[in-house]
Scaffold this motif. Structure first.
Motif, PDB file in Angstrom:
ATOM      1  N   ASP A  46       0.817  -1.222   0.000  1.00 39.06           N
ATOM      2  CA  ASP A  46       0.000   0.000   0.000  1.00 39.06           C
ATOM      3  C   ASP A  46       0.851   1.271   0.000  1.00 39.06           C
ATOM      4  O   ASP A  46       0.315   2.372   0.093  1.00 39.06           O
ATOM      5  CB  ASP A  46      -0.979   0.000   1.175  1.00 39.06           C
ATOM      6  CG  ASP A  46      -0.289   0.034   2.522  1.00 39.06           C
ATOM      7  OD1 ASP A  46       0.967  -0.023   2.568  1.00 39.06           O
ATOM      8  OD2 ASP A  46      -1.002   0.101   3.551  1.00 39.06           O
ATOM      9  N   LEU A  47       2.178   1.115  -0.094  1.00 37.24           N
ATOM     10  CA  LEU A  47       3.134   2.220  -0.191  1.00 37.24           C
ATOM     11  C   LEU A  47       3.141   3.126   1.041  1.00 37.24           C
ATOM     12  O   LEU A  47       3.567   4.275   0.973  1.00 37.24           O
ATOM     13  CB  LEU A  47       2.883   3.070  -1.454  1.00 37.24           C
ATOM     14  CG  LEU A  47       2.763   2.316  -2.776  1.00 37.24           C
ATOM     15  CD1 LEU A  47       2.456   3.281  -3.911  1.00 37.24           C
ATOM     16  CD2 LEU A  47       4.015   1.522  -3.071  1.00 37.24           C
ATOM     17  N   SER A  48       2.698   2.608   2.181  1.00 40.17           N
ATOM     18  CA  SER A  48       2.621   3.443   3.383  1.00 40.17           C
ATOM     19  C   SER A  48       3.874   3.340   4.253  1.00 40.17           C
ATOM     20  O   SER A  48       4.163   4.257   5.013  1.00 40.17           O
ATOM     21  CB  SER A  48       1.391   3.069   4.214  1.00 40.17           C
ATOM     22  OG  SER A  48       1.519   1.746   4.703  1.00 40.17           O
ATOM     23  N   ILE A  49       4.598   2.233   4.153  1.00 38.70           N
ATOM     24  CA  ILE A  49       5.783   2.028   4.988  1.00 38.70           C
ATOM     25  C   ILE A  49       6.947   1.597   4.106  1.00 38.70           C
ATOM     26  O   ILE A  49       6.794   0.747   3.232  1.00 38.70           O
ATOM     27  CB  ILE A  49       5.541   0.953   6.072  1.00 38.70           C
ATOM     28  CG1 ILE A  49       4.444   1.407   7.034  1.00 38.70           C
ATOM     29  CG2 ILE A  49       6.819   0.644   6.843  1.00 38.70           C
ATOM     30  CD1 ILE A  49       4.006   0.355   8.027  1.00 38.70           C
ATOM     31  N   ALA A  50       8.108   2.197   4.364  1.00 35.61           N
ATOM     32  CA  ALA A  50       9.338   1.790   3.675  1.00 35.61           C
ATOM     33  C   ALA A  50      10.289   1.224   4.721  1.00 35.61           C
ATOM     34  O   ALA A  50      10.635   1.906   5.682  1.00 35.61           O
ATOM     35  CB  ALA A  50       9.969   2.968   2.961  1.00 35.61           C
ATOM     36  N   ARG A  51      10.680  -0.019   4.535  1.00 38.32           N
ATOM     37  CA  ARG A  51      11.685  -0.632   5.410  1.00 38.32           C
ATOM     38  C   ARG A  51      13.040  -0.369   4.769  1.00 38.32           C
ATOM     39  O   ARG A  51      13.306  -0.817   3.656  1.00 38.32           O
ATOM     40  CB  ARG A  51      11.426  -2.121   5.547  1.00 38.32           C
ATOM     41  CG  ARG A  51      10.172  -2.423   6.336  1.00 38.32           C
ATOM     42  CD  ARG A  51       9.953  -3.926   6.495  1.00 38.32           C
ATOM     43  NE  ARG A  51       8.720  -4.174   7.203  1.00 38.32           N
ATOM     44  CZ  ARG A  51       7.535  -4.300   6.610  1.00 38.32           C
ATOM     45  NH1 ARG A  51       7.443  -4.211   5.299  1.00 38.32           N
ATOM     46  NH2 ARG A  51       6.452  -4.511   7.326  1.00 38.32           N
ATOM     47  N   VAL A  52      13.881   0.368   5.485  1.00 37.49           N
ATOM     48  CA  VAL A  52      15.168   0.795   4.949  1.00 37.49           C
ATOM     49  C   VAL A  52      16.267   0.048   5.698  1.00 37.49           C
ATOM     50  O   VAL A  52      16.344   0.116   6.924  1.00 37.49           O
ATOM     51  CB  VAL A  52      15.346   2.324   5.122  1.00 37.49           C
ATOM     52  CG1 VAL A  52      16.670   2.770   4.535  1.00 37.49           C
ATOM     53  CG2 VAL A  52      14.190   3.082   4.497  1.00 37.49           C
ATOM     54  N   TYR A  53      17.106  -0.662   4.954  1.00 38.09           N
ATOM     55  CA  TYR A  53      18.189  -1.439   5.552  1.00 38.09           C
ATOM     56  C   TYR A  53      19.498  -0.676   5.384  1.00 38.09           C
ATOM     57  O   TYR A  53      19.840  -0.248   4.286  1.00 38.09           O
ATOM     58  CB  TYR A  53      18.264  -2.824   4.906  1.00 38.09           C
ATOM     59  CG  TYR A  53      17.037  -3.636   5.236  1.00 38.09           C
ATOM     60  CD1 TYR A  53      16.989  -4.433   6.382  1.00 38.09           C
ATOM     61  CD2 TYR A  53      15.903  -3.565   4.436  1.00 38.09           C
ATOM     62  CE1 TYR A  53      15.850  -5.152   6.707  1.00 38.09           C
ATOM     63  CE2 TYR A  53      14.755  -4.276   4.754  1.00 38.09           C
ATOM     64  CZ  TYR A  53      14.739  -5.075   5.890  1.00 38.09           C
ATOM     65  OH  TYR A  53      13.612  -5.767   6.219  1.00 38.09           O
ATOM     66  N   LEU A  54      20.207  -0.512   6.506  1.00 36.75           N
ATOM     67  CA  LEU A  54      21.440   0.272   6.538  1.00 36.75           C
ATOM     68  C   LEU A  54      22.640  -0.602   6.844  1.00 36.75           C
ATOM     69  O   LEU A  54      22.569  -1.496   7.690  1.00 36.75           O
ATOM     70  CB  LEU A  54      21.360   1.355   7.624  1.00 36.75           C
ATOM     71  CG  LEU A  54      20.268   2.396   7.509  1.00 36.75           C
ATOM     72  CD1 LEU A  54      20.275   3.284   8.746  1.00 36.75           C
ATOM     73  CD2 LEU A  54      20.462   3.228   6.258  1.00 36.75           C
ATOM     74  N   SER A  55      23.739  -0.301   6.184  1.00 33.26           N
ATOM     75  CA  SER A  55      25.034  -0.870   6.514  1.00 33.26           C
ATOM     76  C   SER A  55      25.869   0.274   7.072  1.00 33.26           C
ATOM     77  O   SER A  55      25.877   1.368   6.514  1.00 33.26           O
ATOM     78  CB  SER A  55      25.683  -1.456   5.260  1.00 33.26           C
ATOM     79  OG  SER A  55      26.962  -1.964   5.564  1.00 33.26           O
TER      80      SER A  55
END
Length: 115
Positions: A46-55
């Protein structure tokens, strides 16, 4: 898990590119001396949450640094919104996670070298 749509893939790439640039420029305000790399972004259907993975490099306490980034997520979302306002109607909520896959690979390589 359903296959990502073309729109999700496009938004993932856009957010990854823009957040990566933002964290390279302004990451020192969150944690001085740490280099941030956005390794992956996954937007919900639904484009409401972005899970962002960081190094993170170098990272003494990576979980604490990711917690600081999550604390600054509102400001990062606002700044991201200014960058993508012509591409996205609504900027997804940002949730940051530690991408420890590089540590995992390094650990495997060290174990293989021991043999």
């Amino acid at each position: 898990m359903k296959e990502e749509t073309q729109r999700q893939k496009k938004i993932n790439r856009q957010i990854q590119r823009d957040l990566g640039e933002m964290l390279q420029q302004d990451g020192a305000a969150i944690q001085p001396g740490v280099m941030f790399t956005v390794t992956q972004v996954r937007v919900t259907a639904d484009l409401s949450i972005a899970r962002v993975y960081l190094s993170l490099f170098p990272a003494e306490d990576p979980e604490a640094i990711v917690a600081k980034v999550n604390h600054a997520a509102g400001e990062l979302r606002y700044n991201l919104g200014k960058r993508v306002r012509h591409q996205l109607r609504k900027v997804p909520e940002l949730h940051f996670y530690l991408d420890d896959s590089l540590d995992y690979i390094e650990n495997i390589e060290n174990k293989l070298d021991e043999d």
